[in-house]
Design a protein around this motif. Structure first.
Motif, PDB file in Angstrom:
ATOM      1  N   TRP A  83      -1.829  -6.206   3.425  1.00  0.00           N
ATOM      2  CA  TRP A  83      -1.012  -5.055   3.036  1.00  0.00           C
ATOM      3  C   TRP A  83       0.182  -4.877   3.960  1.00  0.00           C
ATOM      4  O   TRP A  83       0.115  -5.201   5.142  1.00  0.00           O
ATOM      5  CB  TRP A  83      -1.846  -3.766   3.065  1.00  0.00           C
ATOM      6  CG  TRP A  83      -3.007  -3.791   2.138  1.00  0.00           C
ATOM      7  CD1 TRP A  83      -4.315  -4.065   2.444  1.00  0.00           C
ATOM      8  CD2 TRP A  83      -2.971  -3.557   0.725  1.00  0.00           C
ATOM      9  NE1 TRP A  83      -5.096  -3.997   1.321  1.00  0.00           N
ATOM     10  CE2 TRP A  83      -4.297  -3.692   0.249  1.00  0.00           C
ATOM     11  CE3 TRP A  83      -1.961  -3.235  -0.177  1.00  0.00           C
ATOM     12  CZ2 TRP A  83      -4.633  -3.523  -1.090  1.00  0.00           C
ATOM     13  CZ3 TRP A  83      -2.278  -3.058  -1.511  1.00  0.00           C
ATOM     14  CH2 TRP A  83      -3.606  -3.203  -1.962  1.00  0.00           C
ATOM     15  N   MET A  99       0.858  -1.182   0.000  1.00  0.00           N
ATOM     16  CA  MET A  99       0.000   0.000   0.000  1.00  0.00           C
ATOM     17  C   MET A  99       0.896   1.234   0.000  1.00  0.00           C
ATOM     18  O   MET A  99       1.765   1.383   0.869  1.00  0.00           O
ATOM     19  CB  MET A  99      -0.908   0.009   1.226  1.00  0.00           C
ATOM     20  CG  MET A  99      -1.763   1.253   1.373  1.00  0.00           C
ATOM     21  SD  MET A  99      -2.978   1.462   0.051  1.00  0.00           S
ATOM     22  CE  MET A  99      -4.179   0.185   0.508  1.00  0.00           C
ATOM     23  N   ALA A 149       1.830   1.150   5.561  1.00  0.00           N
ATOM     24  CA  ALA A 149       1.985   1.603   4.182  1.00  0.00           C
ATOM     25  C   ALA A 149       3.293   2.355   4.011  1.00  0.00           C
ATOM     26  O   ALA A 149       4.006   2.642   4.979  1.00  0.00           O
ATOM     27  CB  ALA A 149       0.812   2.504   3.806  1.00  0.00           C
TER      28      ALA A 149
END
Length: 294
Positions: free
Chosen positions: A283, A22, A69
Motif C-alpha cells: 500500500w 489505501m 495512505a
C-alpha cells in the motif's frame, strides 16, 4: 468532454508487486449521504462526534503495519479537529480534500461547487502547512451530467480526483467510464483515478471497499483486488470511512431499513478486515502511486 484512454500500468513499481492505494474518507457517521433524508445538517454540531477517536485507531493501525495512505478530509471536520489533520501529515500520510460539508457535487451548481472546493483546499492547507492536490467528491458524485466539475478542480489547483465510480448504483456511478486512471480532457488536464472494479460477465463489479467490503466475504474482496493486480496489472484503489470501524457509534432513530442495513452491515468486523488487508497487499498514498509516475 471527451474521455481519453486510461494511463497504462499506473501503480506498478519497476520491480516487485503492484502497489495499491489505501484511502480513507474522513467524515463522521451522521454525515453520510444515505442519512441525509433522516438527519438534518442543522443538527450536526449538537451530535456526538466520534471521528477523532476513530482516526487515532486508524492511524495506529497503519503505523503498526507500515502503511501510508491518503485521507480525503472534510473541511467541516478539519475546522473542529485540526489536530487530526496535523496528525495525518505528521505521520507521513497524504492529506486530500473531500469538500467542506459533504454536499454532493451533483447537488451543487458550478459556482457553488467552485467555492466549496476552494474553501476546503485553503482550510486544509492552512491547518496542515502542506499542499493539497487530491479531491474526492462526496458519494462519488461526479458523473456524466457534471463533468464540468473536473475542469473546476483543475482551475482550483488540484492535480487529481478520485470521484468517479464506474459501476451502476442507485446513488452514484458512471458505468461506462474507464476503469483505471485517465485524463478526461487530455494529458495536461486533471487525472481521474476511479475506485476499483473487476470486469466480469460484461459488467463492472465493485471491488474497492466501503459497504461492499463489509457485505462480501473477505476472501472474495481479496480475490478481486488480486485479480486487478495480476490480470490488469493495475493498482487497486481501496476506500473506507472512520465510522466503519466503530460498532459503538450512536444509532439514529427513524432510518429506513435500506439505510440501516447499508450502514451497519458487518461493521463489527471491519477493523479486523482492514488490518488483514494491510498485511495481504502492498500500500501507499495516491499521490506517490499516480502523480510521481507521470
Amino acid at each position: 468532454m471527451r474521455m481519453n484512454e486510461p494511463a497504462l500500468q499506473a501503480g506498478r513499481a519497476s520491480t516487485g508487486p503492484v502497489v495499491n492505494a489505501m484511502t480513507c474518507d474522513v467524515e463522521d457517521y451522521f454525515q453520510v449521504s444515505a442519512f441525509a433524508p433522516f438527519i438534518s445538517r442543522d443538527s450536526w454540531p449538537a451530535r456526538e462526534c466520534r471521528v477523532e477517536a476513530n482516526m487515532e485507531r486508524i492511524l495506529a493501525l497503519f503505523a503498526d503495519n507500515g502503511v501510508k495512505a491518503t485521507f480525503f478530509t472534510l473541511g467541516w471536520i478539519a475546522e473542529r479537529y485540526p489536530n487530526v489533520v496535523r496528525a495525518i501529515v505528521a505521520q507521513g500520510h497524504e492529506l486530500a480534500s473531500h469538500g467542506y460539508s459533504h454536499l454532493r457535487a451533483s447537488d451543487q451548481g458550478r459556482a457553488e461547487f467552485a467555492r466549496d472546493i476552494r474553501r476546503s483546499k485553503a482550510l486544509l492547507e492552512d491547518i496542515a502547512g502542506a499542499a493539497v492536490v487530491g479531491y474526492r467528491a462526496p458519494s462519488f458524485s461526479i458523473g456524466a451530467d457534471n463533468l464540468w466539475a473536473l475542469d473546476e478542480l483543475l482551475d482550483a489547483g488540484y492535480r487529481y480526483s478520485s470521484s468517479i465510480y464506474p459501476i451502476r448504483h442507485d446513488h452514484y456511478g458512471m458505468p461506462h467510464a474507464p476503469r483505471f486512471a485517465f485524463h478526461p480532457t487530455g494529458p495536461d488536464g486533471l487525472l481521474e483515478v476511479p475506485i476499483t472494479t473487476v470486469r466480469l460477465m460484461q459488467r463492472n463489479l465493485p471491488a474497492g471497499g466501503g459497504g461492499y467490503f463489509r457485505l462480501l466475504p473477505y476472501t472474495l474482496s481479496r480475490w478481486m483486488m488480486e485479480r486487478v493486480n495480476r490480470i490488469d496489472g493495475q493498482a487497486a484503489i481501496f476506500y473506507f470511512h472512520p465510522w466503519e470501524i466503530d460498532p459503538g457509534q450512536p444509532r439514529p432513530q427513524g432510518l429506513s431499513p435500506k439505510a440501516r442495513f447499508r450502514h451497519y452491515i458487518n461493521i463489527d468486523r471491519m477493523e479486523q478486515r482492514i488490518r488483514q488487508l494491510t498485511r495481504d497487499f502492498a500500500w501507499d498514498r495516491m499521490d506517490r502511486i499516480f502523480l510521481d509516475k507521470q
